[in-house]
Every structure is written in C-alpha cells, then in structure tokens.
Design an enzyme around this catalytic site. Structure first.
Site, PDB file in Angstrom:
ATOM      1  N   GLU A 301       0.802  -1.232   0.000  1.00  0.00           N
ATOM      2  CA  GLU A 301       0.000   0.000   0.000  1.00  0.00           C
ATOM      3  C   GLU A 301       0.832   1.278   0.000  1.00  0.00           C
ATOM      4  O   GLU A 301       0.599   2.180   0.784  1.00  0.00           O
ATOM      5  CB  GLU A 301      -0.932   0.002   1.222  1.00  0.00           C
ATOM      6  CG  GLU A 301      -1.906  -1.151   1.206  1.00  0.00           C
ATOM      7  CD  GLU A 301      -2.852  -1.138   2.393  1.00  0.00           C
ATOM      8  OE1 GLU A 301      -4.062  -1.285   2.164  1.00  0.00           O
ATOM      9  OE2 GLU A 301      -2.397  -1.001   3.532  1.00  0.00           O
TER      10      GLU A 301
HETATM   11  C1  TNX Z   1      -4.619  -4.030   4.435  1.00  0.00           C
HETATM   12  S1  TNX Z   1      -2.974  -6.342   4.013  1.00  0.00           S
HETATM   13  C2  TNX Z   1      -3.382  -3.772   4.985  1.00  0.00           C
HETATM   14  C3  TNX Z   1      -3.288  -3.311   6.376  1.00  0.00           C
HETATM   15  C4  TNX Z   1      -4.638  -3.092   6.996  1.00  0.00           C
HETATM   16  C5  TNX Z   1      -5.574  -4.189   6.573  1.00  0.00           C
HETATM   17  C6  TNX Z   1      -6.910  -4.108   7.216  1.00  0.00           C
HETATM   18  C7  TNX Z   1      -1.915  -5.317   3.943  1.00  0.00           C
HETATM   19  C8  TNX Z   1      -0.692  -5.810   3.418  1.00  0.00           C
HETATM   20  N1  TNX Z   1      -2.206  -4.064   4.350  1.00  0.00           N
HETATM   21  O1  TNX Z   1      -2.512  -2.145   6.458  1.00  0.00           O
HETATM   22  O2  TNX Z   1      -4.482  -3.079   8.374  1.00  0.00           O
HETATM   23  O3  TNX Z   1      -5.725  -4.147   5.181  1.00  0.00           O
HETATM   24  O4  TNX Z   1      -7.690  -5.218   6.905  1.00  0.00           O
END
Ligand code: TNX
Length: 582
Positions: A301
């Site tokens: 992300e």
């Molecule tokens: C996605 S999964 C994220 C997290 C969040 C989560 C909440 C991932 C690699 N990153 O930063 O906490 O979704 O479900």
C-alpha cells in the site's frame, strides 16, 4: 460421545486414521523421550489441561508410557516431508514417531486433541486405539498479527503461540511497525521506540518489545515449533519512523504522531541521504535479533510513491536482508503488481490534492503530486474499500480509462482502477523479485501476470487472500468488531477454498503455504483478538495442512464444535457463529 467419535476431534484433519481395538488409559502417564530432553516437560504442559496426569518420577505406579522417538521411517509411506509423524495408540500406551522435533510436536498436538475430546466426553484419559499417519500439505502455515495498530505484549503473544501450536501452525508473523506505532526496540535507532511506541489507534496505550522480550518470545515460540517472522513495514506505513527521525522527511522535520486508521499516506524517500542508512540500520538489527530465516520488509500500500522508486526500494530491501543472511519476505506488491493495480489512490491523490495525509508537518512529497493534503489518506483508504470515485479520479488524473472490476467472492469491494498504461509498460518483463523471496498474496484485485513472472524469477508464495484469511474482517455486517473492506468472512468462507486455485497461472510448486492475518485497527484486548481468531483460525489451519480432497465442511463443522470445549477450558474467547451447532 462414543469412543469412535473421539477420533473425530482432530483439526486439522490428518492424512490417515486407522482405528484399533481398545484404548490407552492416560489418567496417569509418563513421557519417555530418549535424547529429547526438553520434550517431557512440554508434553506435560500440553497434555495436563486435557486430563492427563503425570505422577512424580519414582512414584510407585509410574503411569502409561507416552514414547517419543526419532524415526526416519515414520509418516506416510515414502514421504520425505520433514514434518511427518505417526501416532500409535494401543492398550499398552502411546508412541509418537517422527524424523524430527516438528513431527514429534505434531503428534503430541494430535494426542492433546484426542485427550481433550475424551475429557469433553466425560472419560478423561481414555484414548481410543488408533494409528494416525500424517504430514502437512504446506510447509508455511502462519498467522500474521498486527501489534502496531494496537499493541499486544509478551503474555498475549505467548497465548497466541500456544493457539498456533495447537492447530499445527509453524509461523508467527509480527507486524511490528506502522503509522500508529513502532513496537520493537532497535538498538542502533533508539528514537524509534523512545518517540513512537507510546501511541496506538484511537489514543489507546502503546508499548513495545524490548530486545530481551523479543528474544524470549522467539525462544518460547521455537520450543513450540513456531518461527517468528518479523515485519518492518517499508517504504509505506512509516509514520512512526518519520515521527521519530525527521531526517527521513524532505523538510527534515518530524511528522506528527498518527492515531487514525487510514492507510497509504506515509512514505520514505530514496533520494534523501538519511534513508538508506536507516534501512541498513533497522533491517540489519532486526536480522541480527531474529532466530528464524526470514525478515519481512512490508512493501504494501505505498500509494504516494512513483513506481520506479518503489521498485528500487524493493530491490534495496531484498539486497539488505539478503546481505544480513536472511531470506526476504514481502507483501504481494513487491512483485510489481498491486502497486499499480490497486494504485488508484496514488493517481487519485494527484487529482484531488496530492500527498501529505493526516499529521504530515514536514511539507510534501517530491516527485508525486502538488502540495496540500485534504483527504489524501481518505482516498487511499477508499481505493481499498471500493471507492468508485477514487477510480474515476485516477482515470481523470492519468488520462486512462476506468474499467470498474468487481472483486471476487461477491465482497463489498466493488471497484479498483486498472493500473495506468505508464505503470504497465514500465518494465513488463523483469520481476523485481529475487529468487527465494517469499511473497504474501493478500489482495485479489491484482491481476496475475506479475505473480507468474515473480514465480518464474524464483519467488515463493504464501496465500493470504483477504476474503478468506483476513480474520479482522467482520463475520457478518452487524458484527461489533472488525472491518469489511474485503467483505464479511464467515467460518465457511475461511474453510472452503483451495490455496492452489487462488491465482490463475501460478504454478502449484511456487506456493509454500497459507497465512491468516489479523489487523488490529478495531481490536484492543486479548478477548477481542481471540474472538476474531476463533473459530476461523481452525479453518485456515485445515486449508494449510489437510489435502484438498480430504477437506469436508460438514465434518469440519462437527469437529470444530468439539474444540469449543477446549477453548472454554483454556479461557479462550471465540465467536459462536450460527454456522456451527455448538
Ligand atoms: C490491508 S494487508 C493492509 C493493512 C490493513 C488491513 C486491514 C496489507 C498488506 N495491508 O494495512 O491493516 O488491510 O484489513
């Protein structure tokens, strides 16, 4: 429950169970483990709560033998699986045979479940005669736990390790750093915990693991067959770091602490002189402090970074971790997919006012969009939670075309923008993934091409598709805890899927295993955490261990009901989903 039913207690379901005649009486037992000094004490710790008593050494009636033996011939015929074992129960006693310690522990865990079922049936210690011949489908059976959004300390983590061991998991991922807090002492960078460990989501108390806490936790886990995999999330999710060390920001000033739950707004800058030394210090210390072979560097992300810079980060982190003698692990974006695919937000930000995000005091991000902040993080979060508006904005910003694509599994996630042509064409052939790097697949909105390329480059895969294994998703829309961006995840959703069928075209040999993940934006206590893990963690365990053709929902839902007796006994909170007749 009849004696026969007791065998129907084993989760994950074993490869093979043959019934014998009679039963072993373990109301009084003793452990015989030649050359395996630490196992008798652990066996007693595991079996005592399940109704097996161990008279003191030298007592007149020594008890029924439980023998643990190193034996290369154990397990399914001609199997070379290092975790295989055979458990034999007769009227004379119990024998666990396995080529290694892992298999012996698995055999003890199976015995523990049989003893728990006997106890639940009102006949403690009466274990029906049988032979279990067993081995796991996958070598990586993990849970990744977020201790950054809310902190869970050593006692909670030991309880999680115990639960993992019970279901034959062998990896505990610790998400140790994020925007909201830094949870591991880094000797070369003392400001990280000094300045950034006190915060958590919503103003809740923070905390961190000292070097000693971390060492002790790993020792505790290793004794129980669980390897700790530390995750330092880079180059996004870094507000705790940029708050502690202002030199990581373009303006040289620290960012403000952050206690919200948006994602995607913070990032490092490869062009700043402080950045690479920071990576080398942190990842180097973590590698030195870690017993297991893996260091996870995050990679997820990163919504405000140009793709080229992101790829360089991925290369650099893999290089540093490798040079420190560890195998890198990362989220799927490191393959070069997802970053562009789910990157609607990055371009959306360009259209809606640029990066910055909540709490950014140190000015703006070079290379990306213009100054300002206004809702950038909100756009990032929305790209994940299905904001068509973000996709529209992305298209508007890049000149691309929006093709809203429905998320699989009918989840609430409805739209993600396609990656822009610029991202796609940047370097389509070369995967940034090094041979051996372990990629954690989580977001089914990404296409498969980059993963297939990563596998060709020698990348390994652990499957954690959010709509199956994200145990922070609500069970149902009205569930009081959890998020819904990947849809609701009921017990049956966590059970009925095949890890080999998640990514089209990905060769089965590239898949090392399965992981559950639990993110803790909404989870503050051990009971809240466990109520999200149980019963779904048991379902994920069976997906990781049991051959696909042996899995059966009706059988599982009957077995998991028996497990509730153990959870109540051990004081573990669980969610009594109506999908099971508890
Ligand atoms: C996605 S999964 C994220 C997290 C969040 C989560 C909440 C991932 C690699 N990153 O930063 O906490 O979704 O479900």
């Amino acid at each position: 429950m009849t004696a026969n039913d007791v065998t129907a207690a084993i989760i994950p379901a074993p490869v093979r169970v043959e019934r014998g005649a009679g039963a072993a009486d373990l109301r009084r037992a003793r452990v015989v483990a030649p050359g395996l000094e630490d196992l008798p004490a652990l066996a007693a710790e595991l079996l005592r709560p399940a109704g097996v008593a161990f008279p003191a050494a030298g007592s007149a009636a020594p008890g029924t033998p439980i023998e643990l033996r190193a034996d290369a011939a154990a397990g399914p015929p001609s199997s070379a699986n290092p975790e295989r074992y055979t458990l034999t129960v007769t009227g004379d006693g119990v024998t666990v045979r396995a080529p290694g310690r892992a298999g012996l522990l698995h055999g003890l865990r199976t015995l523990r479940q049989l003893a728990g079922a006997a106890q639940a049936a009102g006949r403690p210690g009466e274990i029906p005669a049988l032979t279990v011949t067993d081995e796991p489908r996958y070598g990586w059976r993990g849970l990744s736990l977020d201790v950054a959004r809310h902190f869970f300390g050593p006692a909670d983590l030991r309880a999680v390790v115990d639960l993992l061991g019970h279901y034959k998991f062998n990896r505990l991922g610790l998400h140790l750093t994020d925007d909201q807090g830094w949870r591991l002492e880094i000797p070369s960078r003392p400001e990280l915990v000094a300045r950034s460990s006190g915060t958590a989501v919503g103003g809740d108390p923070g905390g961190y693991l000292s070097v000693t806490d971390y060492a002790e936790l790993q020792e505790y886990a290793a004794a129980r067959g669980v390897v700790v995999v530390p995750e330092i999330d880079l180059p996004g999710h870094v507000n705790a770091a940029t708050h502690a060390y202002g030199e990581l920001n373009p303006g040289g000033l620290p960012t403000e602490a952050y206690e919200g739950i948006e994602v995607g707004f913070s990032r490092l800058h490869l062009g700043l002189p402080a950045t690479e030394p920071f990576l080398r210090d942190v990842l180097g210390d973590v590698a030195r402090m870690t017993r297991g072979p893996w260091v996870h560097f995050g990679g997820d992300e990163v919504h405000t970074m140009p793709p080229g810079e992101y790829r360089e980060f991925v290369r650099l982190c893999q290089e540093i971790v490798g040079a420190a003698g560890k195998t890198p692990a990362a989220w799927q974006e490191a393959a070069g997919a997802g970053h562009g695919d789910t990157d609607a937000a990055a371009t959306a930000m360009a259209a809606t006012g640029g990066p910055g995000g909540p709490g950014t005091t140190a000015g703006t991000t070079p290379g990306a969009a213009a100054a300002g902040s206004g809702g950038a993080a909100g756009a990032a979060a929305h790209a994940r939670s299905g904001g068509a508006a973000a996709a529209q904005a992305a298209a508007a910003g890049s000149g691309g075309t929006v093709t809203a694509q429905a998320a699989p599994g009918g989840s609430t996630t409805t739209a993600a923008a396609p990656r822009s042509a610029g991202v796609l064409e940047q370097d389509p052939a070369a995967s940034p993934v090094r041979a051996g790097t372990v990629l954690h697949y989580w977001d089914s909105r990404a296409g498969s091409a980059a993963f297939v390329r990563a596998a060709e480059a020698g990348g390994r895969f652990v499957m954690a598709p959010a709509e199956r294994t994200y145990l922070d998703m609500k069970y149902t829309p009205d569930h009081p805890l959890g998020l819904v961006w990947a849809g609701c995840v009921e017990l049956r959703d966590s059970y009925e899927w095949d890890p080999a069928a998640v990514v089209g075209g990905l060769p089965a040999e590239a898949i090392d295993g399965v992981s559950a993940c639990v993110w803790t934006e909404t989870l503050r206590t051990r009971d809240e955490l466990f109520s999200m893990l149980l019963p779904r963690l048991a379902a994920v365990a069976e997906c990781a261990w049991t051959p696909q053709e042996h899995k059966d929902w009706e059988s599982f839902r009957a077995r998991v009901a028996t497990e509730a007796v153990t959870w109540r006994r051990d004081g573990s909170a669980f969610h009594p989903t109506p999908q099971v007749d508890w």
